[in-house]
Design a protein around this motif. Structure first.
Motif, PDB file in Angstrom:
ATOM      1  N   UNK A  29      -4.807  12.142   6.383  1.00 47.89           N
ATOM      2  CA  UNK A  29      -4.565  11.587   7.701  1.00 47.89           C
ATOM      3  C   UNK A  29      -4.341   9.876   7.648  1.00 47.89           C
ATOM      4  N   UNK A  30      -4.953   9.310   6.793  1.00 43.01           N
ATOM      5  CA  UNK A  30      -4.814   7.885   6.364  1.00 43.01           C
ATOM      6  C   UNK A  30      -3.354   7.634   6.150  1.00 43.01           C
ATOM      7  N   UNK A  31      -2.947   8.546   5.125  1.00 39.05           N
ATOM      8  CA  UNK A  31      -1.522   8.290   4.393  1.00 39.05           C
ATOM      9  C   UNK A  31      -0.673   8.589   5.480  1.00 39.05           C
ATOM     10  N   UNK A  32      -0.889   9.687   6.346  1.00 38.97           N
ATOM     11  CA  UNK A  32       0.370   9.920   7.232  1.00 38.97           C
ATOM     12  C   UNK A  32       0.515   8.780   8.296  1.00 38.97           C
ATOM     13  N   UNK A  33      -0.539   8.087   8.604  1.00 37.08           N
ATOM     14  CA  UNK A  33      -0.404   7.181   9.574  1.00 37.08           C
ATOM     15  C   UNK A  33       0.217   5.913   8.836  1.00 37.08           C
ATOM     16  N   UNK A  34      -0.139   5.610   7.401  1.00 40.27           N
ATOM     17  CA  UNK A  34       0.652   4.478   6.936  1.00 40.27           C
ATOM     18  C   UNK A  34       2.167   4.937   6.674  1.00 40.27           C
ATOM     19  N   UNK A  35       2.393   6.263   6.225  1.00 42.54           N
ATOM     20  CA  UNK A  35       3.802   6.537   6.568  1.00 42.54           C
ATOM     21  C   UNK A  35       4.813   6.260   7.802  1.00 42.54           C
ATOM     22  N   UNK A  36       3.972   6.759   8.698  1.00 42.25           N
ATOM     23  CA  UNK A  36       4.500   6.609  10.067  1.00 42.25           C
ATOM     24  C   UNK A  36       4.551   5.258  10.570  1.00 42.25           C
ATOM     25  N   UNK A  37       3.920   4.256   9.956  1.00 43.45           N
ATOM     26  CA  UNK A  37       4.229   2.849  10.579  1.00 43.45           C
ATOM     27  C   UNK A  37       5.169   2.318   9.870  1.00 43.45           C
ATOM     28  N   UNK A  82       3.942   2.348   0.212  1.00 44.58           N
ATOM     29  CA  UNK A  82       2.828   1.615  -0.751  1.00 44.58           C
ATOM     30  C   UNK A  82       2.595   0.477  -0.513  1.00 44.58           C
ATOM     31  N   UNK A  83       3.406  -0.391   0.067  1.00 44.35           N
ATOM     32  CA  UNK A  83       2.789  -1.920   0.522  1.00 44.35           C
ATOM     33  C   UNK A  83       1.588  -1.722   1.652  1.00 44.35           C
ATOM     34  N   UNK A 128      -0.373   0.755   1.959  1.00 42.26           N
ATOM     35  CA  UNK A 128      -1.546   1.174   1.277  1.00 42.26           C
ATOM     36  C   UNK A 128      -2.180  -0.159   0.672  1.00 42.26           C
ATOM     37  N   UNK A 129      -1.607  -0.863  -0.160  1.00 44.10           N
ATOM     38  CA  UNK A 129      -2.124  -1.817  -0.787  1.00 44.10           C
ATOM     39  C   UNK A 129      -2.880  -2.685   0.168  1.00 44.10           C
ATOM     40  N   UNK A 130      -2.382  -3.100   1.267  1.00 46.80           N
ATOM     41  CA  UNK A 130      -3.048  -3.806   2.198  1.00 46.80           C
ATOM     42  C   UNK A 130      -4.286  -3.202   2.602  1.00 46.80           C
ATOM     43  N   UNK A 131      -4.365  -2.053   2.798  1.00 41.44           N
ATOM     44  CA  UNK A 131      -5.380  -1.247   3.299  1.00 41.44           C
ATOM     45  C   UNK A 131      -6.319  -1.156   2.153  1.00 41.44           C
ATOM     46  N   UNK A 132      -6.030  -1.076   1.023  1.00 41.39           N
ATOM     47  CA  UNK A 132      -7.318  -1.100  -0.146  1.00 41.39           C
ATOM     48  C   UNK A 132      -7.842  -2.586  -0.111  1.00 41.39           C
ATOM     49  N   UNK A 133      -7.128  -3.539   0.082  1.00 45.48           N
ATOM     50  CA  UNK A 133      -7.504  -4.845   0.012  1.00 45.48           C
ATOM     51  C   UNK A 133      -8.452  -5.241   1.121  1.00 45.48           C
ATOM     52  N   UNK A 139      -2.444   5.716  -5.546  1.00 43.17           N
ATOM     53  CA  UNK A 139      -1.407   6.254  -4.420  1.00 43.17           C
ATOM     54  C   UNK A 139      -1.360   7.788  -4.854  1.00 43.17           C
ATOM     55  N   UNK A 140      -1.725   8.270  -5.668  1.00 42.84           N
ATOM     56  CA  UNK A 140      -1.906   9.846  -6.473  1.00 42.84           C
ATOM     57  C   UNK A 140      -2.947  10.490  -5.554  1.00 42.84           C
ATOM     58  N   UNK A 141      -3.994   9.884  -5.025  1.00 44.79           N
ATOM     59  CA  UNK A 141      -4.890  10.354  -4.252  1.00 44.79           C
ATOM     60  C   UNK A 141      -4.409  10.714  -2.847  1.00 44.79           C
TER      61      UNK A 141
END
Length: 261
Positions: free
Chosen positions: A28-36, A57-58, A60-65, A73-75
C-alpha cells in the motif's frame, strides 16, 4: 498522567504501533508513492509538486529518510515501518513551533482530516495554546466543500457529510476556510490535504502524516510544510495518542494549560 520521557514515549509508540511495525502494509505504501509520482493529485495533499517527483524511487528515499520506512526498493510486500525516533524528533520540532506561537500569541487554526483518531490531539493543543494567550481561529459558518460542510468541534475544523464526520485527504476544506477568513492564521496545525494546502498557500503548516502519505514529507523536504510528524494516523484506540500529546505539550512549554489532563 505523568509526562513520558523520550525513552518511555518511544516504548509506547512501539507498543501501540503508532510507530515501529505499523499496520499499513508495504504494498500500500509503494502504491501511494507510485501514484504521487505519476501525478495523481489526490496524493499531493494540496501541494503543487510540478514535475519534481516523477520517480517513485525518489519518493521512497524521502520516506526512508523522514519517516523510517524500509529503504530497500526490492521489498515490495509485507511489513513496513515507521522509525519511532523520527516520530519523537518530529514531535520536538512541532513543539518548537508551538512554543514560538505561544510566545508571539499567534493566530492559530486547527484542522483534521482524521477526526476518528486525531481530533483530541488537535483539540488539546488548541486549548493549551488558548490558555497561553493565542487566538484560536473560529471558522465562519456555512462553509461548503466536496459536497459536504466544513464545521468545527472543540476548536478543530473537520469535514462533515451526511450527519457524519468524514476521513478526508482533500485540500478543499482548507481552501473553503482560508477563502472566507478576513485575517489569515499565522500557523495551521493539521494533517492530510488541510496541512498541505495551508503550506501551499504560504502559511506556516505543521502536522501529522502516515507512512502511506508521502506528500507532507516531500513538502517538508522542500520547505513548503514546516513539520511533518511520522505516525500511524489511525491506530486501534484514539487514547493511545494521549501520552504522545502530553509529550508534545510538555516539550512546547504548554503542559500547564487547560489542555493538560
Amino acid at each position: 498522567m505523568p509526562i513520558p520521557s523520550r525513552a518511555a514515549l518511544v516504548e509506547h509508540l512501539l507498543r501501540t504501533r503508532i510507530a515501529g511495525d505499523v499496520a499499513t502494509p508495504r504494498d500500500n505504501n509503494l502504491l501511494h508513492y507510485r501514484r504521487l509520482a505519476n501525478g495523481d493529485r489526490h496524493y499531493w495533499f494540496g501541494l503543487e509538486l510540478g514535475d519534481r517527483w516523477t520517480d517513485e524511487q525518489d519518493v521512497l528515499a524521502v520516506m526512508a529518510e523522514r519517516c523510517g520506512v524500509i529503504d530497500d526498493p526490492a521489498h515490495r510486500a509485507g511489513q513496513d515501518t515507521i522509525d519511532p525516533q523520527l516520530t519523537a524528533d518530529g514531535l520536538e520540532r512541532m513543539a518548537a513551533r508551538l512554543r514560538k506561537a505561544a510566545a508571539g500569541r499567534e493566530r492559530v487554526l486547527f484542522a483534521t482530516g482524521h477526526p476518528g483518531a486525531l481530533l483530541d490531539v488537535h483539540s488539546r493543543t488548541a486549548a493549551a495554546l488558548r490558555a497561553a494567550g493565542c487566538d484560536i481561529v473560529r471558522i465562519p459558518g456555512g462553509l461548503v466543500a466536496d459536497e459536504g460542510y466544513v464545521v468545527q468541534f472543540a476548536d478543530v475544523a473537520v469535514f462533515e457529510r451526511g450527519a457524519s464526520l468524514w476521513h478526508t485527504h482533500s485540500p478543499e476544506p482548507m481552501n473553503a476556510i482560508l477563502d472566507r477568513l478576513e485575517v489569515p492564521p499565522g500557523l495551521v496545525m493539521a494533517d492530510h490535504g488541510m496541512a498541505g494546502r495551508a503550506g501551499q498557500r504560504g502559511i506556516d503548516a505543521i502536522g501529522f502524516a502516515d507512512c502511506n502519505d508521502p506528500a507532507l514529507f516531500i513538502g517538508e523536504a522542500e520547505g513548503t510544510v514546516q513539520v511533518a510528524v511520522p505516525l500511524d494516523d489511525h491506530v486501534l484506540d484514539p487514547r493511545f495518542y494521549e501520552p504522545m500529546t502530553d509529550y508534545l505539550l510538555d516539550a512546547a512549554g504548554l503542559r500547564g494549560g487547560v489542555g493538560s489532563r
